[in-house]
Design an enzyme around this catalytic site. Structure first.
Site, PDB file in Angstrom:
ATOM      1  N   HIS A  98       4.010 101.663  14.988  1.00 24.70           N
ATOM      2  CA  HIS A  98       4.021 101.514  16.441  1.00 24.70           C
ATOM      3  C   HIS A  98       2.782 100.793  16.954  1.00 24.70           C
ATOM      4  CE1 HIS A  98       6.976 105.132  17.122  1.00 24.70           C
ATOM      5  NE2 HIS A  98       7.489 104.143  16.399  1.00 24.70           N
ATOM      6  N   ASP A 144       9.329  98.126  17.070  1.00 23.29           N
ATOM      7  CA  ASP A 144       9.491  99.456  16.467  1.00 23.29           C
ATOM      8  C   ASP A 144      10.578  99.483  15.389  1.00 23.29           C
ATOM      9  OD1 ASP A 144       9.460 102.127  15.847  1.00 23.29           O
ATOM     10  OD2 ASP A 144      10.269 102.815  17.759  1.00 23.29           O
ATOM     11  N   HIS A 162       1.868 109.156  11.617  1.00 25.60           N
ATOM     12  CA  HIS A 162       3.121 108.679  11.049  1.00 25.60           C
ATOM     13  C   HIS A 162       2.783 107.422  10.247  1.00 25.60           C
ATOM     14  CE1 HIS A 162       5.909 110.699  14.259  1.00 25.60           C
ATOM     15  NE2 HIS A 162       5.448 111.542  13.356  1.00 25.60           N
TER      16      HIS A 162
END
Length: 276
Positions: free
Chosen positions: A179, A224, A211
Protein backbone atom coordinates in the site's frame (compact mmCIF):
# COMPACT_ATOMS: atom_id res chain seq x y z
CA UNK A 1 13.19 -10.80 15.76
CA UNK A 2 9.81 -10.51 14.06
CA UNK A 3 6.74 -12.75 14.06
CA UNK A 4 5.56 -14.03 10.67
CA UNK A 5 2.12 -15.29 9.69
CA UNK A 6 -0.55 -15.33 6.99
CA UNK A 7 -4.26 -14.72 6.68
CA UNK A 8 -6.44 -17.60 7.80
CA UNK A 9 -10.21 -18.14 7.83
CA UNK A 10 -12.05 -17.53 11.10
CA UNK A 11 -14.74 -19.97 9.95
CA UNK A 12 -12.26 -22.71 10.90
CA UNK A 13 -12.10 -21.68 14.55
CA UNK A 14 -9.17 -20.37 16.56
CA UNK A 15 -7.70 -23.82 17.20
CA UNK A 16 -7.63 -24.75 13.51
CA UNK A 17 -6.11 -21.38 12.62
CA UNK A 18 -3.37 -21.87 15.21
CA UNK A 19 -2.63 -25.38 13.96
CA UNK A 20 -2.45 -24.17 10.36
CA UNK A 21 -0.08 -21.36 11.33
CA UNK A 22 2.20 -23.76 13.19
CA UNK A 23 2.11 -26.23 10.30
CA UNK A 24 3.46 -23.69 7.80
CA UNK A 25 6.12 -22.34 10.14
CA UNK A 26 4.29 -19.23 11.33
CA UNK A 27 4.27 -17.85 14.85
CA UNK A 28 1.40 -15.43 14.38
CA UNK A 29 -1.54 -15.16 11.99
CA UNK A 30 -4.32 -12.87 10.80
CA UNK A 31 -7.95 -13.60 10.08
CA UNK A 32 -11.10 -11.82 9.01
CA UNK A 33 -13.51 -11.51 11.91
CA UNK A 34 -16.30 -12.56 9.53
CA UNK A 35 -16.70 -13.02 5.79
CA UNK A 36 -14.49 -10.32 4.17
CA UNK A 37 -17.53 -9.10 2.23
CA UNK A 38 -19.71 -8.89 5.35
CA UNK A 39 -22.22 -11.09 7.14
CA UNK A 40 -22.59 -12.45 10.63
CA UNK A 41 -19.62 -13.63 12.65
CA UNK A 42 -19.28 -17.27 13.64
CA UNK A 43 -20.50 -18.08 17.14
CA UNK A 44 -17.61 -18.24 19.60
CA UNK A 45 -16.88 -21.59 21.25
CA UNK A 46 -15.38 -21.17 24.71
CA UNK A 47 -13.75 -24.61 24.44
CA UNK A 48 -12.16 -23.57 21.14
CA UNK A 49 -10.85 -20.41 22.80
CA UNK A 50 -9.44 -22.39 25.75
CA UNK A 51 -7.62 -24.80 23.43
CA UNK A 52 -6.31 -21.96 21.30
CA UNK A 53 -4.87 -20.08 24.27
CA UNK A 54 -3.07 -23.25 25.34
CA UNK A 55 -1.67 -23.78 21.83
CA UNK A 56 -0.66 -20.13 21.55
CA UNK A 57 1.51 -20.50 24.63
CA UNK A 58 2.86 -23.88 23.51
CA UNK A 59 3.85 -22.57 20.07
CA UNK A 60 5.20 -19.25 21.44
CA UNK A 61 2.90 -17.18 19.25
CA UNK A 62 3.13 -13.43 19.11
CA UNK A 63 0.03 -11.24 18.98
CA UNK A 64 -2.37 -12.00 16.13
CA UNK A 65 -3.97 -9.39 13.88
CA UNK A 66 -7.72 -9.71 13.36
CA UNK A 67 -8.98 -7.91 10.24
CA UNK A 68 -12.29 -6.11 9.81
CA UNK A 69 -14.38 -6.99 6.73
CA UNK A 70 -13.89 -4.95 3.56
CA UNK A 71 -17.55 -3.90 3.73
CA UNK A 72 -16.81 -1.71 6.74
CA UNK A 73 -16.75 1.86 5.47
CA UNK A 74 -16.72 4.19 8.47
CA UNK A 75 -16.85 7.32 6.27
CA UNK A 76 -19.62 6.28 3.89
CA UNK A 77 -21.97 9.01 2.71
CA UNK A 78 -25.10 7.18 3.87
CA UNK A 79 -25.71 7.32 7.65
CA UNK A 80 -27.01 3.73 7.72
CA UNK A 81 -23.73 2.46 6.23
CA UNK A 82 -21.70 4.35 8.83
CA UNK A 83 -23.93 2.88 11.54
CA UNK A 84 -23.43 -0.60 10.03
CA UNK A 85 -19.64 -0.12 10.20
CA UNK A 86 -19.79 1.19 13.75
CA UNK A 87 -21.94 -1.68 15.01
CA UNK A 88 -19.67 -4.20 13.28
CA UNK A 89 -16.58 -2.78 14.96
CA UNK A 90 -18.25 -2.73 18.37
CA UNK A 91 -19.33 -6.35 17.97
CA UNK A 92 -15.87 -7.42 16.78
CA UNK A 93 -14.12 -5.69 19.68
CA UNK A 94 -16.45 -7.33 22.20
CA UNK A 95 -15.73 -10.75 20.68
CA UNK A 96 -11.97 -10.18 20.69
CA UNK A 97 -11.99 -9.83 24.46
CA UNK A 98 -12.22 -13.65 24.53
CA UNK A 99 -8.62 -13.55 23.26
CA UNK A 100 -7.24 -10.46 24.99
CA UNK A 101 -4.26 -8.25 24.14
CA UNK A 102 -4.19 -8.71 20.38
CA UNK A 103 -4.79 -6.38 17.41
CA UNK A 104 -7.76 -5.42 15.26
CA UNK A 105 -6.90 -3.96 11.86
CA UNK A 106 -9.29 -1.97 9.66
CA UNK A 107 -9.28 0.11 6.48
CA UNK A 108 -10.09 3.73 7.33
CA UNK A 109 -12.61 3.93 4.51
CA UNK A 110 -13.53 5.80 1.32
CA UNK A 111 -15.06 9.25 1.48
CA UNK A 112 -16.99 8.62 -1.80
CA UNK A 113 -16.77 12.23 -2.95
CA UNK A 114 -17.40 13.96 0.38
CA UNK A 115 -13.78 15.04 0.69
CA UNK A 116 -10.82 13.82 2.71
CA UNK A 117 -11.53 16.00 5.75
CA UNK A 118 -15.12 14.74 5.99
CA UNK A 119 -13.90 11.16 5.64
CA UNK A 120 -11.34 11.61 8.39
CA UNK A 121 -13.93 13.19 10.68
CA UNK A 122 -16.41 10.33 10.18
CA UNK A 123 -13.78 7.63 10.74
CA UNK A 124 -12.52 9.29 13.92
CA UNK A 125 -16.11 9.68 15.15
CA UNK A 126 -16.71 5.94 14.71
CA UNK A 127 -13.56 5.13 16.66
CA UNK A 128 -14.57 7.48 19.47
CA UNK A 129 -17.89 5.63 19.75
CA UNK A 130 -16.52 2.10 19.37
CA UNK A 131 -13.44 2.23 21.60
CA UNK A 132 -13.76 1.72 25.34
CA UNK A 133 -11.31 2.22 28.22
CA UNK A 134 -11.79 -1.41 29.31
CA UNK A 135 -10.81 -3.11 26.04
CA UNK A 136 -7.46 -4.88 25.78
CA UNK A 137 -7.43 -5.01 21.96
CA UNK A 138 -5.47 -2.31 20.15
CA UNK A 139 -7.23 -1.07 16.99
CA UNK A 140 -4.94 -0.48 14.02
CA UNK A 141 -5.55 1.98 11.19
CA UNK A 142 -4.07 0.50 8.02
CA UNK A 143 -1.98 2.57 5.61
CA UNK A 144 -3.73 2.60 2.23
CA UNK A 145 -2.71 2.78 -1.44
CA UNK A 146 -5.05 5.68 -2.25
CA UNK A 147 -7.19 4.03 -4.90
CA UNK A 148 -10.43 5.82 -5.63
CA UNK A 149 -11.46 7.99 -2.69
CA UNK A 150 -9.65 6.03 0.03
CA UNK A 151 -8.43 7.97 3.03
CA UNK A 152 -5.21 6.97 4.76
CA UNK A 153 -2.95 7.14 1.70
CA UNK A 154 -0.54 9.56 3.36
CA UNK A 155 1.02 9.46 6.78
CA UNK A 156 -0.50 12.90 7.38
CA UNK A 157 -4.03 11.56 6.84
CA UNK A 158 -3.37 8.68 9.25
CA UNK A 159 -2.06 11.16 11.82
CA UNK A 160 -5.17 13.31 11.46
CA UNK A 161 -7.33 10.30 12.34
CA UNK A 162 -5.16 9.40 15.33
CA UNK A 163 -5.18 12.96 16.64
CA UNK A 164 -8.99 12.96 16.82
CA UNK A 165 -9.26 9.70 18.78
CA UNK A 166 -9.80 10.35 22.47
CA UNK A 167 -8.57 6.98 23.76
CA UNK A 168 -5.14 7.29 22.18
CA UNK A 169 -3.74 4.28 24.03
CA UNK A 170 -6.23 2.02 22.19
CA UNK A 171 -5.17 3.02 18.67
CA UNK A 172 -2.15 2.26 16.50
CA UNK A 173 -1.10 1.70 12.88
CA UNK A 174 -0.58 -1.28 10.59
CA UNK A 175 1.86 -0.51 7.77
CA UNK A 176 1.26 -2.34 4.48
CA UNK A 177 4.35 -2.45 2.25
CA UNK A 178 2.36 -2.82 -0.97
CA UNK A 179 0.00 0.00 0.00
CA UNK A 180 2.65 2.55 0.91
CA UNK A 181 4.65 1.70 -2.22
CA UNK A 182 1.55 2.09 -4.39
CA UNK A 183 0.79 5.24 -2.40
CA UNK A 184 4.11 6.84 -3.36
CA UNK A 185 6.55 5.97 -0.55
CA UNK A 186 9.74 4.59 -2.11
CA UNK A 187 10.77 1.78 0.23
CA UNK A 188 12.99 0.30 -2.50
CA UNK A 189 15.48 3.16 -2.76
CA UNK A 190 14.74 5.26 0.34
CA UNK A 191 13.55 2.93 3.13
CA UNK A 192 15.31 4.86 5.89
CA UNK A 193 13.81 8.14 4.69
CA UNK A 194 10.31 6.61 4.59
CA UNK A 195 10.70 5.25 8.11
CA UNK A 196 12.01 8.59 9.35
CA UNK A 197 9.04 10.33 7.76
CA UNK A 198 6.65 7.86 9.39
CA UNK A 199 8.32 8.50 12.73
CA UNK A 200 8.25 12.28 12.40
CA UNK A 201 4.58 12.39 11.34
CA UNK A 202 2.96 9.44 13.14
CA UNK A 203 5.59 8.12 15.55
CA UNK A 204 7.13 4.64 15.51
CA UNK A 205 5.55 4.00 18.90
CA UNK A 206 2.23 3.82 17.00
CA UNK A 207 3.45 1.10 14.62
CA UNK A 208 2.11 -2.23 15.89
CA UNK A 209 2.02 -4.55 12.85
CA UNK A 210 3.18 -4.87 9.23
CA UNK A 211 1.46 -6.37 6.20
CA UNK A 212 4.41 -7.71 4.20
CA UNK A 213 3.44 -7.78 0.54
CA UNK A 214 5.12 -7.27 -2.81
CA UNK A 215 3.25 -5.18 -5.40
CA UNK A 216 2.13 -5.86 -8.96
CA UNK A 217 2.40 -2.15 -9.71
CA UNK A 218 4.99 0.60 -9.98
CA UNK A 219 5.63 3.23 -7.33
CA UNK A 220 2.78 5.75 -6.84
CA UNK A 221 0.29 3.71 -8.92
CA UNK A 222 -2.51 3.88 -6.30
CA UNK A 223 -3.81 0.46 -7.37
CA UNK A 224 -3.36 -1.92 -4.38
CA UNK A 225 -2.51 -5.18 -6.16
CA UNK A 226 -0.54 -7.55 -3.94
CA UNK A 227 2.10 -9.88 -5.36
CA UNK A 228 4.06 -12.84 -4.02
CA UNK A 229 7.23 -11.96 -2.16
CA UNK A 230 10.06 -11.26 -4.62
CA UNK A 231 7.86 -11.44 -7.71
CA UNK A 232 6.67 -7.83 -7.83
CA UNK A 233 7.91 -4.29 -8.26
CA UNK A 234 9.21 -3.99 -4.68
CA UNK A 235 11.32 -7.15 -4.83
CA UNK A 236 13.13 -9.42 -2.40
CA UNK A 237 16.08 -7.15 -1.69
CA UNK A 238 13.90 -4.27 -0.53
CA UNK A 239 11.62 -6.50 1.55
CA UNK A 240 14.67 -8.12 3.13
CA UNK A 241 15.76 -4.66 4.26
CA UNK A 242 12.27 -4.11 5.70
CA UNK A 243 12.24 -7.26 7.85
CA UNK A 244 15.77 -6.57 9.11
CA UNK A 245 15.22 -2.89 9.88
CA UNK A 246 15.58 -2.10 13.61
CA UNK A 247 12.33 -0.09 13.59
CA UNK A 248 10.29 -3.22 12.84
CA UNK A 249 11.76 -5.72 15.26
CA UNK A 250 9.33 -7.50 17.56
CA UNK A 251 6.30 -6.76 15.37
CA UNK A 252 3.90 -9.26 13.78
CA UNK A 253 4.42 -9.44 10.00
CA UNK A 254 1.43 -10.74 8.06
CA UNK A 255 1.70 -12.06 4.50
CA UNK A 256 -1.28 -11.14 2.31
CA UNK A 257 0.23 -12.55 -0.85
CA UNK A 258 -1.81 -14.38 -3.55
CA UNK A 259 -0.70 -17.84 -2.47
CA UNK A 260 -1.80 -21.20 -1.08
CA UNK A 261 -0.66 -22.98 2.08
CA UNK A 262 2.38 -24.52 0.41
CA UNK A 263 3.37 -21.19 -1.11
CA UNK A 264 3.04 -19.35 2.20
CA UNK A 265 5.19 -21.98 3.92
CA UNK A 266 7.91 -21.38 1.32
CA UNK A 267 7.62 -17.60 1.73
CA UNK A 268 7.89 -17.87 5.52
CA UNK A 269 10.96 -20.10 5.25
CA UNK A 270 12.54 -17.67 2.77
CA UNK A 271 11.89 -14.66 4.99
CA UNK A 272 13.33 -16.43 8.03
CA UNK A 273 16.48 -17.11 6.00
CA UNK A 274 16.86 -13.34 5.51
CA UNK A 275 17.39 -12.57 9.20
CA UNK A 276 20.83 -11.09 9.75
Amino acid sequence: MIYIGTHSSSSRGYTDMAEQAHRIGADTFAFFTRNPRGGNAKKISEQDIKTFLTLSEKYHFGAFVAHAPYTMNPCAAKPELREFAQNMMIDDLNRLEYTPRNYYNFHPGSHVGQGIETGIAYTAAMLNTALSPEQSTIVLVETMAGKGTEIGRTFEEIREILDRVKLSDKIGVCLDTCHIWDGGYDIVHNLDAVIQKFDSIIGLNRLKAVHLNDSMNELNSHKDRHQKIGQGCIGSDALKRVVNHPAFQGLPFILETPNDEEGWAKEIAMIRSWFE
